[in-house]
Every structure is written in structure tokens, then in C-alpha cells.
Design a protein around this motif. Sequence first.
Motif, PDB file in Angstrom:
ATOM      1  N   ILE A 181      35.522 -14.741 -13.179  1.00  0.00           N
ATOM      2  CA  ILE A 181      36.438 -15.381 -12.230  1.00  0.00           C
ATOM      3  C   ILE A 181      35.801 -15.428 -10.851  1.00  0.00           C
ATOM      4  N   ARG A 182      35.168 -14.348 -10.436  1.00  0.00           N
ATOM      5  CA  ARG A 182      34.528 -14.297  -9.118  1.00  0.00           C
ATOM      6  C   ARG A 182      33.394 -15.302  -9.020  1.00  0.00           C
ATOM      7  N   SER A 183      32.625 -15.476 -10.085  1.00  0.00           N
ATOM      8  CA  SER A 183      31.510 -16.424 -10.027  1.00  0.00           C
ATOM      9  C   SER A 183      32.022 -17.851  -9.906  1.00  0.00           C
ATOM     10  N   VAL A 184      33.112 -18.167 -10.566  1.00  0.00           N
ATOM     11  CA  VAL A 184      33.703 -19.502 -10.450  1.00  0.00           C
ATOM     12  C   VAL A 184      34.280 -19.678  -9.048  1.00  0.00           C
ATOM     13  N   ASP A 185      34.912 -18.644  -8.541  1.00  0.00           N
ATOM     14  CA  ASP A 185      35.551 -18.692  -7.225  1.00  0.00           C
ATOM     15  C   ASP A 185      34.515 -18.795  -6.117  1.00  0.00           C
ATOM     16  N   SER A 186      33.367 -18.171  -6.268  1.00  0.00           N
ATOM     17  CA  SER A 186      32.375 -18.135  -5.200  1.00  0.00           C
ATOM     18  C   SER A 186      31.576 -19.429  -5.103  1.00  0.00           C
ATOM     19  N   ARG A 187      31.679 -20.306  -6.068  1.00  0.00           N
ATOM     20  CA  ARG A 187      30.927 -21.564  -6.008  1.00  0.00           C
ATOM     21  C   ARG A 187      31.372 -22.426  -4.836  1.00  0.00           C
ATOM     22  N   THR A 188      32.645 -22.391  -4.510  1.00  0.00           N
ATOM     23  CA  THR A 188      33.134 -23.233  -3.436  1.00  0.00           C
ATOM     24  C   THR A 188      33.265 -22.499  -2.117  1.00  0.00           C
ATOM     25  N   SER A 189      33.387 -21.187  -2.156  1.00  0.00           N
ATOM     26  CA  SER A 189      33.681 -20.468  -0.932  1.00  0.00           C
ATOM     27  C   SER A 189      32.449 -20.056  -0.132  1.00  0.00           C
ATOM     28  N   HIS A 190      31.242 -20.226  -0.670  1.00  0.00           N
ATOM     29  CA  HIS A 190      30.069 -19.781   0.075  1.00  0.00           C
ATOM     30  C   HIS A 190      29.793 -20.655   1.285  1.00  0.00           C
ATOM     31  N   ILE A 191      30.292 -21.871   1.317  1.00  0.00           N
ATOM     32  CA  ILE A 191      30.086 -22.774   2.447  1.00  0.00           C
ATOM     33  C   ILE A 191      31.074 -22.466   3.566  1.00  0.00           C
ATOM     34  N   LYS A 192      32.226 -22.007   3.186  1.00  0.00           N
ATOM     35  CA  LYS A 192      33.274 -21.751   4.156  1.00  0.00           C
ATOM     36  C   LYS A 192      32.815 -20.742   5.199  1.00  0.00           C
ATOM     37  N   GLY A 193      33.012 -21.064   6.456  1.00  0.00           N
ATOM     38  CA  GLY A 193      32.709 -20.140   7.521  1.00  0.00           C
ATOM     39  C   GLY A 193      31.306 -20.247   8.081  1.00  0.00           C
ATOM     40  N   ILE A 194      30.471 -21.122   7.518  1.00  0.00           N
ATOM     41  CA  ILE A 194      29.124 -21.296   8.041  1.00  0.00           C
ATOM     42  C   ILE A 194      29.216 -22.138   9.305  1.00  0.00           C
ATOM     43  N   LYS A 195      28.633 -21.647  10.387  1.00  0.00           N
ATOM     44  CA  LYS A 195      28.662 -22.355  11.647  1.00  0.00           C
ATOM     45  C   LYS A 195      27.641 -23.483  11.604  1.00  0.00           C
ATOM     46  N   VAL A 196      28.085 -24.675  12.015  1.00  0.00           N
ATOM     47  CA  VAL A 196      27.254 -25.873  11.975  1.00  0.00           C
ATOM     48  C   VAL A 196      27.078 -26.387  13.401  1.00  0.00           C
ATOM     49  N   PRO A 197      25.878 -26.814  13.762  1.00  0.00           N
ATOM     50  CA  PRO A 197      25.698 -27.342  15.116  1.00  0.00           C
ATOM     51  C   PRO A 197      26.448 -28.660  15.286  1.00  0.00           C
ATOM     52  N   PRO A 198      26.882 -28.969  16.505  1.00  0.00           N
ATOM     53  CA  PRO A 198      27.614 -30.217  16.721  1.00  0.00           C
ATOM     54  C   PRO A 198      26.729 -31.435  16.486  1.00  0.00           C
ATOM     55  N   LYS A 199      27.339 -32.496  16.018  1.00  0.00           N
ATOM     56  CA  LYS A 199      26.622 -33.721  15.719  1.00  0.00           C
ATOM     57  C   LYS A 199      26.954 -34.818  16.734  1.00  0.00           C
ATOM     58  N   TYR A 200      28.143 -34.725  17.317  1.00  0.00           N
ATOM     59  CA  TYR A 200      28.599 -35.730  18.281  1.00  0.00           C
ATOM     60  C   TYR A 200      29.019 -35.049  19.578  1.00  0.00           C
ATOM     61  N   ARG A 201      28.744 -35.721  20.725  1.00  0.00           N
ATOM     62  CA  ARG A 201      29.139 -35.177  22.030  1.00  0.00           C
ATOM     63  C   ARG A 201      29.656 -36.306  22.902  1.00  0.00           C
ATOM     64  N   HIS A 202      30.751 -36.029  23.607  1.00  0.00           N
ATOM     65  CA  HIS A 202      31.300 -36.996  24.568  1.00  0.00           C
ATOM     66  C   HIS A 202      30.450 -36.892  25.838  1.00  0.00           C
ATOM     67  N   PRO A 203      29.883 -38.016  26.322  1.00  0.00           N
ATOM     68  CA  PRO A 203      28.968 -37.943  27.468  1.00  0.00           C
ATOM     69  C   PRO A 203      29.640 -37.496  28.769  1.00  0.00           C
ATOM     70  N   LYS A 204      30.908 -37.770  28.940  1.00  0.00           N
ATOM     71  CA  LYS A 204      31.578 -37.430  30.198  1.00  0.00           C
ATOM     72  C   LYS A 204      32.178 -36.028  30.174  1.00  0.00           C
ATOM     73  N   THR A 205      32.869 -35.686  29.102  1.00  0.00           N
ATOM     74  CA  THR A 205      33.568 -34.402  29.052  1.00  0.00           C
ATOM     75  C   THR A 205      32.747 -33.286  28.431  1.00  0.00           C
ATOM     76  N   GLY A 206      31.746 -33.644  27.661  1.00  0.00           N
ATOM     77  CA  GLY A 206      30.924 -32.637  27.000  1.00  0.00           C
ATOM     78  C   GLY A 206      31.550 -32.080  25.735  1.00  0.00           C
ATOM     79  N   GLU A 207      32.721 -32.602  25.329  1.00  0.00           N
ATOM     80  CA  GLU A 207      33.353 -32.132  24.088  1.00  0.00           C
ATOM     81  C   GLU A 207      32.456 -32.479  22.905  1.00  0.00           C
ATOM     82  N   THR A 208      32.453 -31.624  21.893  1.00  0.00           N
ATOM     83  CA  THR A 208      31.601 -31.849  20.723  1.00  0.00           C
ATOM     84  C   THR A 208      32.416 -31.837  19.444  1.00  0.00           C
ATOM     85  N   TRP A 209      31.801 -32.396  18.414  1.00  0.00           N
ATOM     86  CA  TRP A 209      32.381 -32.400  17.071  1.00  0.00           C
ATOM     87  C   TRP A 209      31.238 -32.293  16.089  1.00  0.00           C
ATOM     88  N   THR A 210      31.405 -31.478  15.056  1.00  0.00           N
ATOM     89  CA  THR A 210      30.338 -31.244  14.076  1.00  0.00           C
ATOM     90  C   THR A 210      30.218 -32.353  13.043  1.00  0.00           C
TER      91      THR A 210
END
Length: 104
Positions: free
Chosen positions: A39-68
Motif C-alpha cells: 500500500i505504501r509503495s502505491v501511495d508513494s508513487r504520487t506523493s514524492h512530488i508533493k512539497g518540492i520547491k520549484v523556481p518561478p517561471k513567470y514574473r510580473h515586470p512591475k510588481t515583481g510577483e512570480t508564479w511557478t
Amino acid sequence: MPTPDIKSLSVPELLALRQDIDKQLQAHRAELQAQLAQIRSVDSRTSHIKGIKVPPKYRHPKTGETWTGRGGVAGWLAKEIAAGRKREDFLIDKLARNGRAKTK
């Protein structure tokens, strides 16, 4: 397996009965642990990605807000797209995102 009358058993017979019960419990425990591992091996297939910090991909030039680029579109980006701008206009340069500068 008939239930023995425990009161009529001698001490050595009780100890032997206890050993038999321990063996059965260990076998059952091994089965349950194998099922739990499966059960744990099946459950861990999808949960290993959860919580990984990703660098932002988009940035607003005026406000500096970002989105991954993950999840729902950021509110500021949705407003800009609705105003006629393209998502690609807000892409952060890959070299800048990685923190590397190319030198020649």
C-alpha cells in the motif's frame, strides 16, 4: 482448532500453547506488513512530488510577483492575459532562473 480448557492444562502445556500462538501471530504479522508495504509503495508513487520547491517561471515586470507555472494561473497573470498580453511575455529567462550567467 478446538479451544482447550486452559484451567486443566499443565504449565509445560500452557507454555507450548503460548509458543504456538506466538508463531501464528508472527505469521499473521508478516502478512500484514507485506500488505502495508504494498500500500505504501502505491501511495508513494504520487506523493514524492508533493512539497518540492520549484523556481518561478513567470514574473510580473512591475510588481515583481512570480508564479511557478503550476496549479491554477496566478491572479495577476490572468488579469494581464485578459488585458491582451501573452503568457510568454512574462517568462523569466532560463539562465536567470537557474542563477547561472553564460560567459564567453
